[in-house]
Write an enzyme that holds these catalytic residues in place. Sequence first.
Site, PDB file in Angstrom:
ATOM      1  N   ASP A 150       0.841  -1.190   0.000  1.00 11.16           N
ATOM      2  CA  ASP A 150       0.000   0.000   0.000  1.00 11.16           C
ATOM      3  C   ASP A 150       0.880   1.246   0.000  1.00 11.16           C
ATOM      4  O   ASP A 150       1.976   1.230  -0.569  1.00 11.16           O
ATOM      5  CB  ASP A 150      -0.939  -0.031   1.208  1.00 11.16           C
ATOM      6  CG  ASP A 150      -2.295   0.572   0.901  1.00 11.16           C
ATOM      7  OD1 ASP A 150      -2.346   1.784   0.629  1.00 11.16           O
ATOM      8  OD2 ASP A 150      -3.309  -0.152   0.940  1.00 11.16           O
ATOM      9  N   HIS A 210      -3.836   6.046   3.319  1.00  6.08           N
ATOM     10  CA  HIS A 210      -4.476   4.822   2.839  1.00  6.08           C
ATOM     11  C   HIS A 210      -3.843   3.568   3.434  1.00  6.08           C
ATOM     12  O   HIS A 210      -4.533   2.665   3.931  1.00  6.08           O
ATOM     13  CB  HIS A 210      -4.388   4.798   1.313  1.00  6.08           C
ATOM     14  CG  HIS A 210      -5.225   3.760   0.648  1.00  6.08           C
ATOM     15  ND1 HIS A 210      -4.734   2.541   0.252  1.00  6.08           N
ATOM     16  CD2 HIS A 210      -6.526   3.768   0.319  1.00  6.08           C
ATOM     17  CE1 HIS A 210      -5.701   1.845  -0.318  1.00  6.08           C
ATOM     18  NE2 HIS A 210      -6.800   2.572  -0.286  1.00  6.08           N
ATOM     19  N   SER A 536     -11.035  -1.110  -0.885  1.00  2.00           N
ATOM     20  CA  SER A 536      -9.752  -1.081  -0.182  1.00  2.00           C
ATOM     21  C   SER A 536      -9.936  -1.302   1.312  1.00  2.00           C
ATOM     22  O   SER A 536      -9.048  -1.799   1.985  1.00  2.00           O
ATOM     23  CB  SER A 536      -9.054   0.264  -0.371  1.00  2.00           C
ATOM     24  OG  SER A 536      -8.401   0.319  -1.604  1.00  2.00           O
TER      25      SER A 536
END
Length: 745
Positions: A150, A210, A536
Amino acid sequence: MALHKILVFSVFFTLVYGEQFPSSKNVKTELKTYIVHVNKLDTSTDPSLSDDTKSYHESFLPVSTTTTDSSAENRQLIYSYQNAISGFSARLTAEEVEAMKAKDGFISARPERTYRRFTTHSPNFLGLHPETGLWKQSSFGKGVIIGVLDTGIFPTHPSFSGAGLPPPPAKWKGKCEFEAAKCNNKLTGARSFNLAANASQQTPLDDDGHGTHTASTAAGAFVKNASVFGNAYGTAVGIAPLAHLAIYKVCFGPDCPESDILAGLDAAIEDGVDVLSISLGEDSMPFFNDNIAIGSFAAVQKGIFVSCAGGNSGPTEQTITNEAPWILTVGASTIDRSIRATAKLGDGQEFDGESVFQPKDFPPTPLPLVYAGADGNEDSAFCANGSLAGADVRGKVVLCDRGGGVARVDKGAEVKNAGGAAMILANDQANAFSTSADAHLLPATHVSYAAGLKTKAYINSTTMPTATILFKGTVIGDSLAPIVASFSSRGPSMATPGILKPDIIGPGVNILAAWPVPLDTNTNTKLTFNVESGTSMACPHLSGMAALLKSAHPYWSPAAIKSAIMTTANLVNLKGTAIVDQTLTAADLFATGAGHANPSRANDPGLVYDIATDDYIPYLCGLGYSDQQVSTIAHKSVHCTSEIGEGQLNYPTFSVELGSSQSFTRTVTNVGAAASYYSVKIVAPQGVSVSVQPARLQFTKLNEKASYAVTFSRSGNNTSSFSQGYLKWVSSKYTVRSVVSVKFI
């Protein structure tokens, strides 16, 4: 969908970076980053050959490119992969690639792609409780290492505290590229791969959010008093709170270059992770061109479970990505919690929406209400940057349309900059139902498409429309949850229509998890969390769930864990009725896959559909791939002497293209009661007759296998193109369900 814009998390693939360098003819020739597949180095016929994979890979490069200059601008060999693929990435011209094709051992080369990035309550919603069930039976994922590819991690967040955790298992070979004090028994490794991105940042530090969010969702530690602006208050915890985390930063800003992703995959396999969580994706493509599929196959060969986000391009059909059958493909659904903000119109109508920013001093007194797009200007309707300059919105509640390429929070910023007092953000038709609890810059609420239509009708019905927003805080108890998120990508799969995708859905809407920096800069606290949505967010829920199952059943294969997750999934919501989609009607299997994840049931599934990695080879041959293409995926030399249809793979679900009739064979392995028998129960798809032989399976010991044949036949005319049902094997203790999707041809 936020970062998930990530499809979830944004997206759009461009062929990578054209940079120029002087050629021998003194002309500018375009350099691109290529992913190059070659045969594995074979030393069996000549032992004097050096088993140096990197030197072997460099032998394919033109002499002029084997520079010793280490600068990013002149580095031609970027990565030499040892595990994920047999090959390398390099910066080359098209002419150099053409010359390379003549070299013995060359297979293929193509320009790399740029991939897109597609909690306090969700563990409880999934039925995970500290004193009972799977958490207790799996020791909270103790001893399992989850690798997360990520945007990196914010290592000092309390969600990554190593307090009370044992060291990682002895097999762990990873490393920490932070200063030593920032890694611990929770954050056992953190690495950065940025050679293709050519990013200035060298450490795995998350400057986006994220990666921190997804990592803490999968395996964050217990953190009390977590909230966002005081909402969604509670104890934040990941799905596998005692599992270890290994972080591989492969995204820098919005860019996730394919060669960096492969480098992260390559390292994770070598380091010894048990589970890979990948909330990244690309458009559907054949598996021999899909390097996440190829790299994941190498991981599965080593016993590593791979969970991937299915994408955020729903509700359009055939948008699902990461479709390989050895990958768990995850869609997104809601949980039963909302952070409610209700739009109240002057005529008394009320529409529940969401916003994480809930000002306590916003007056309930109605204010003038206007539609930003009343002048017919599309930019104004979307509240695009600068579109409301000069508009008469000061002190008013402004209705904006979702979409137009403008982020939801940016719409509120435009309203605020133009002097608006508040915003009602109405969904577009494609995202009719799903709403997001965003950290807006002004009082706001995000409502459904239907609510937006009714609000516009009210505005047009009166000369003095008014509205206000009632902020109601955190509300738990939506009996329709889980609902399939409108943005969650749908099947059927384009790469393999004979395999039902997605495999599963899990929590992916308004998920609270760790965040690098406080959203409220006036708050002096280390307890920084944020609410995000997208597949996600759903993916790491299932990654954590796989870690729990791996801890409880260390000898189960990735396919067995996947089967356990799928055959025990829920097809009904909290109300006990069928799971619905964004239209609030029953969702089809191309939205839900096998259903909504149920961790406690998955821990004791009774039977599993197991698949050895070599079992995928005849399936790949049956897709019509060449020997070389299958060899590229399988990481070994393959000759397609046998092949099977997609439906013959020992998969836990069925996706059938039906003319007159189709027959398939499945084999189940007993992992439940040693002495047991199961009877088949069938809910046939409409217009289809289903027969199963034998109708009863009997077992006398654990790990015993039994096979059955199932035949699907048309039983009459069907006006629809698809139909669905399921078959299940039922014993006195277990129910093992396989959903069935039928396409009539």
